[in-house]
Scaffold this motif. Sequence first.
Motif, PDB file in Angstrom:
ATOM      1  N   ASP A 159       0.798  -1.201   0.154  1.00 57.94           N
ATOM      2  CA  ASP A 159      -0.111  -0.029   0.024  1.00 57.94           C
ATOM      3  C   ASP A 159       0.889   1.442   0.161  1.00 57.94           C
ATOM      4  OD1 ASP A 159      -2.221  -1.609   0.045  1.00 57.94           O
ATOM      5  OD2 ASP A 159      -2.468  -1.490   2.321  1.00 57.94           O
ATOM      6  N   ARG A 160       1.770   1.339   0.771  1.00 61.23           N
ATOM      7  CA  ARG A 160       3.021   2.484   0.868  1.00 61.23           C
ATOM      8  C   ARG A 160       3.529   2.636  -0.465  1.00 61.23           C
ATOM      9  NH1 ARG A 160       5.397   5.408   4.727  1.00 61.23           N
ATOM     10  NH2 ARG A 160       3.226   5.555   5.389  1.00 61.23           N
ATOM     11  N   GLU A 161       3.994   1.633  -1.123  1.00 60.39           N
ATOM     12  CA  GLU A 161       4.819   1.635  -2.341  1.00 60.39           C
ATOM     13  C   GLU A 161       3.946   2.065  -3.516  1.00 60.39           C
ATOM     14  OE1 GLU A 161       7.826  -1.973  -1.913  1.00 60.39           O
ATOM     15  OE2 GLU A 161       5.866  -2.300  -2.778  1.00 60.39           O
ATOM     16  N   ARG A 162       2.463   1.752  -3.460  1.00 61.29           N
ATOM     17  CA  ARG A 162       1.550   2.257  -4.472  1.00 61.29           C
ATOM     18  C   ARG A 162       1.325   3.547  -4.281  1.00 61.29           C
ATOM     19  NH1 ARG A 162      -1.113  -1.896  -4.080  1.00 61.29           N
ATOM     20  NH2 ARG A 162      -2.683  -1.207  -2.543  1.00 61.29           N
ATOM     21  N   GLU A 163       1.069   4.062  -3.072  1.00 63.29           N
ATOM     22  CA  GLU A 163       0.789   5.539  -2.610  1.00 63.29           C
ATOM     23  C   GLU A 163       1.799   6.449  -3.316  1.00 63.29           C
ATOM     24  OE1 GLU A 163      -0.853   7.978   1.203  1.00 63.29           O
ATOM     25  OE2 GLU A 163       0.208   6.193   1.398  1.00 63.29           O
ATOM     26  N   ILE A 164       3.081   5.871  -2.996  1.00 64.29           N
ATOM     27  CA  ILE A 164       4.225   6.809  -3.206  1.00 64.29           C
ATOM     28  C   ILE A 164       4.233   6.794  -4.962  1.00 64.29           C
ATOM     29  CG2 ILE A 164       6.450   6.999  -3.161  1.00 64.29           C
ATOM     30  CD1 ILE A 164       6.594   6.223  -0.330  1.00 64.29           C
ATOM     31  N   ILE A 165       4.031   5.903  -5.444  1.00 61.42           N
ATOM     32  CA  ILE A 165       4.372   5.719  -7.088  1.00 61.42           C
ATOM     33  C   ILE A 165       3.114   6.460  -7.585  1.00 61.42           C
ATOM     34  CG2 ILE A 165       4.056   4.297  -9.005  1.00 61.42           C
ATOM     35  CD1 ILE A 165       6.800   4.306  -7.508  1.00 61.42           C
ATOM     36  N   CYS A 166       1.984   6.383  -7.013  1.00 63.35           N
ATOM     37  CA  CYS A 166       1.058   7.204  -7.586  1.00 63.35           C
ATOM     38  C   CYS A 166       1.015   8.739  -7.370  1.00 63.35           C
ATOM     39  CB  CYS A 166      -0.474   6.794  -7.056  1.00 63.35           C
ATOM     40  SG  CYS A 166      -0.954   4.840  -7.527  1.00 63.35           S
ATOM     41  N   LEU A 167       1.492   8.968  -6.314  1.00 63.66           N
ATOM     42  CA  LEU A 167       1.784  10.541  -5.902  1.00 63.66           C
ATOM     43  C   LEU A 167       2.975  10.913  -6.894  1.00 63.66           C
ATOM     44  CD1 LEU A 167       1.473  10.659  -2.008  1.00 63.66           C
ATOM     45  CD2 LEU A 167       0.073  11.685  -3.684  1.00 63.66           C
ATOM     46  N   ARG A 168       4.178  10.252  -6.808  1.00 64.17           N
ATOM     47  CA  ARG A 168       5.058  10.727  -7.635  1.00 64.17           C
ATOM     48  C   ARG A 168       4.954  10.805  -9.156  1.00 64.17           C
ATOM     49  NH1 ARG A 168       8.973  12.744  -8.779  1.00 64.17           N
ATOM     50  NH2 ARG A 168      11.121  12.318  -8.634  1.00 64.17           N
ATOM     51  N   TYR A 169       4.373   9.996  -9.560  1.00 65.71           N
ATOM     52  CA  TYR A 169       4.059  10.079 -11.181  1.00 65.71           C
ATOM     53  C   TYR A 169       2.478  10.638 -11.474  1.00 65.71           C
ATOM     54  CZ  TYR A 169       8.447   7.663 -11.332  1.00 65.71           C
ATOM     55  OH  TYR A 169       9.735   7.526 -10.984  1.00 65.71           O
ATOM     56  N   GLU A 181       8.105  16.563  -1.311  1.00 64.57           N
ATOM     57  CA  GLU A 181       6.506  16.877  -0.840  1.00 64.57           C
ATOM     58  C   GLU A 181       5.995  15.721  -0.543  1.00 64.57           C
ATOM     59  OE1 GLU A 181       5.586  20.463  -4.422  1.00 64.57           O
ATOM     60  OE2 GLU A 181       5.594  18.430  -4.738  1.00 64.57           O
ATOM     61  N   ILE A 182       6.329  14.472  -1.029  1.00 68.74           N
ATOM     62  CA  ILE A 182       5.717  13.388  -0.466  1.00 68.74           C
ATOM     63  C   ILE A 182       6.106  12.959   0.882  1.00 68.74           C
ATOM     64  CG2 ILE A 182       5.625  10.801  -0.808  1.00 68.74           C
ATOM     65  CD1 ILE A 182       6.039  11.206  -3.923  1.00 68.74           C
ATOM     66  N   GLY A 183       7.383  13.175   1.173  1.00 63.35           N
ATOM     67  CA  GLY A 183       8.020  12.831   2.507  1.00 63.35           C
ATOM     68  C   GLY A 183       7.298  14.037   3.459  1.00 63.35           C
ATOM     69  N   GLU A 184       7.028  15.244   3.136  1.00 64.90           N
ATOM     70  CA  GLU A 184       6.407  16.055   3.954  1.00 64.90           C
ATOM     71  C   GLU A 184       5.001  15.491   4.162  1.00 64.90           C
ATOM     72  OE1 GLU A 184       6.859  19.757   2.161  1.00 64.90           O
ATOM     73  OE2 GLU A 184       8.776  20.122   3.080  1.00 64.90           O
ATOM     74  N   LEU A 185       4.389  15.222   3.305  1.00 61.83           N
ATOM     75  CA  LEU A 185       2.637  14.797   3.237  1.00 61.83           C
ATOM     76  C   LEU A 185       2.754  13.364   4.018  1.00 61.83           C
ATOM     77  CD1 LEU A 185       0.151  14.866   2.397  1.00 61.83           C
ATOM     78  CD2 LEU A 185       0.532  13.320   0.293  1.00 61.83           C
ATOM     79  N   LEU A 186       3.754  12.331   3.939  1.00 64.98           N
ATOM     80  CA  LEU A 186       3.672  11.255   4.903  1.00 64.98           C
ATOM     81  C   LEU A 186       4.429  11.211   6.141  1.00 64.98           C
ATOM     82  CD1 LEU A 186       3.849   8.887   1.966  1.00 64.98           C
ATOM     83  CD2 LEU A 186       1.940   9.688   2.595  1.00 64.98           C
ATOM     84  N   ASN A 187       5.140  12.256   6.439  1.00 67.14           N
ATOM     85  CA  ASN A 187       6.001  12.721   7.726  1.00 67.14           C
ATOM     86  C   ASN A 187       7.134  11.682   7.549  1.00 67.14           C
ATOM     87  OD1 ASN A 187       6.779  13.933   9.788  1.00 67.14           O
ATOM     88  ND2 ASN A 187       5.299  12.312  11.380  1.00 67.14           N
ATOM     89  N   ILE A 188       7.687  11.392   6.326  1.00 68.33           N
ATOM     90  CA  ILE A 188       8.944  10.523   6.370  1.00 68.33           C
ATOM     91  C   ILE A 188      10.116  11.399   5.815  1.00 68.33           C
ATOM     92  CG2 ILE A 188       7.771   8.320   6.399  1.00 68.33           C
ATOM     93  CD1 ILE A 188       7.829   8.254   3.392  1.00 68.33           C
ATOM     94  N   SER A 189      11.153  10.923   5.727  1.00 71.72           N
ATOM     95  CA  SER A 189      12.473  11.818   5.173  1.00 71.72           C
ATOM     96  C   SER A 189      12.306  11.507   3.558  1.00 71.72           C
ATOM     97  CB  SER A 189      13.597  11.316   5.586  1.00 71.72           C
ATOM     98  OG  SER A 189      13.828   9.871   5.179  1.00 71.72           O
ATOM     99  N   ARG A 190      12.885  12.472   2.840  1.00 70.65           N
ATOM    100  CA  ARG A 190      12.828  12.245   1.310  1.00 70.65           C
ATOM    101  C   ARG A 190      13.719  11.157   0.951  1.00 70.65           C
ATOM    102  NH1 ARG A 190      15.864  12.556  -2.551  1.00 70.65           N
ATOM    103  NH2 ARG A 190      17.824  12.533  -1.255  1.00 70.65           N
ATOM    104  N   SER A 191      14.843  11.082   1.577  1.00 70.74           N
ATOM    105  CA  SER A 191      15.772   9.745   1.249  1.00 70.74           C
ATOM    106  C   SER A 191      14.846   8.304   1.317  1.00 70.74           C
ATOM    107  CB  SER A 191      16.984   9.768   2.152  1.00 70.74           C
ATOM    108  OG  SER A 191      16.703   9.646   3.479  1.00 70.74           O
ATOM    109  N   TYR A 192      14.080   8.366   2.441  1.00 72.87           N
ATOM    110  CA  TYR A 192      13.229   6.996   2.606  1.00 72.87           C
ATOM    111  C   TYR A 192      12.271   6.818   1.344  1.00 72.87           C
ATOM    112  CZ  TYR A 192      10.524   3.666   4.982  1.00 72.87           C
ATOM    113  OH  TYR A 192       9.991   2.275   5.523  1.00 72.87           O
ATOM    114  N   VAL A 193      11.691   8.144   1.108  1.00 70.07           N
ATOM    115  CA  VAL A 193      10.711   8.170  -0.197  1.00 70.07           C
ATOM    116  C   VAL A 193      11.568   7.595  -1.419  1.00 70.07           C
ATOM    117  CG1 VAL A 193       9.617   9.707  -1.670  1.00 70.07           C
ATOM    118  CG2 VAL A 193       9.377  10.037   0.694  1.00 70.07           C
ATOM    119  N   SER A 194      12.630   8.220  -1.614  1.00 74.18           N
ATOM    120  CA  SER A 194      13.545   7.566  -2.693  1.00 74.18           C
ATOM    121  C   SER A 194      13.768   6.310  -2.520  1.00 74.18           C
ATOM    122  CB  SER A 194      14.837   8.525  -2.564  1.00 74.18           C
ATOM    123  OG  SER A 194      15.843   8.040  -3.866  1.00 74.18           O
TER     124      SER A 194
END
Length: 211
Positions: A159-169, A181-194
Amino acid sequence: MKTFQKPLSAAEEAHYIQALQEGNSDEAAAAKEILIERNLRLVAHIAKKYQNVDEDMEDLISIGTIGLIKAISSFDAGKGKLSTYASRCIDNELLMLLRSKKKSRGEVSLFEPIGTDKEGNEINLLDIMEHEQVDITEQMALYENTKKLAKLLGEVLTDREREIICLRYGLLTGKEVTQREIGELLNISRSYVSRIEKKALNKLREKFEER
């Protein structure tokens, strides 16, 4: 109208073009036959442009196939993509047919109506000649690949991976979101999003290639 075989993949097309140009006579003949058969759908799509010009569709496809055969016989990599080059050759062959029909009844005028489109608007030879060349094969392949990826999103990602991919693209909204922006939205670091994005893309790529 008959059902045509699916277009070749880019790798398959390159293989058969090489066999046609560099193989022995038997290999070249077999490759040519496959290239023709697997591009007949392209002929049918282009022939549909002319279906309201008082010509039988089967005849249009037959004439268009002549253009396809000429394209395959004269194609080389320097001419771009086979589908794009073949589209021009098919169009040219069909236009030659229409011109010859017109000449048998008098002088040809590019502005003379030769039929109507699906909305009932008059079309002439100039309309058809100026019609933008669309890589139909590429469009069909893109459509099929998009459907495949949409299915994989729900099958192979968390679910987390799908959410990030949908937001990212921008898969749901059409607006791409940065990793920060995703990191701020999900309260996680940018590097973790990457890291999550990279992992998700690798999973999608692996499953996509398997299928």
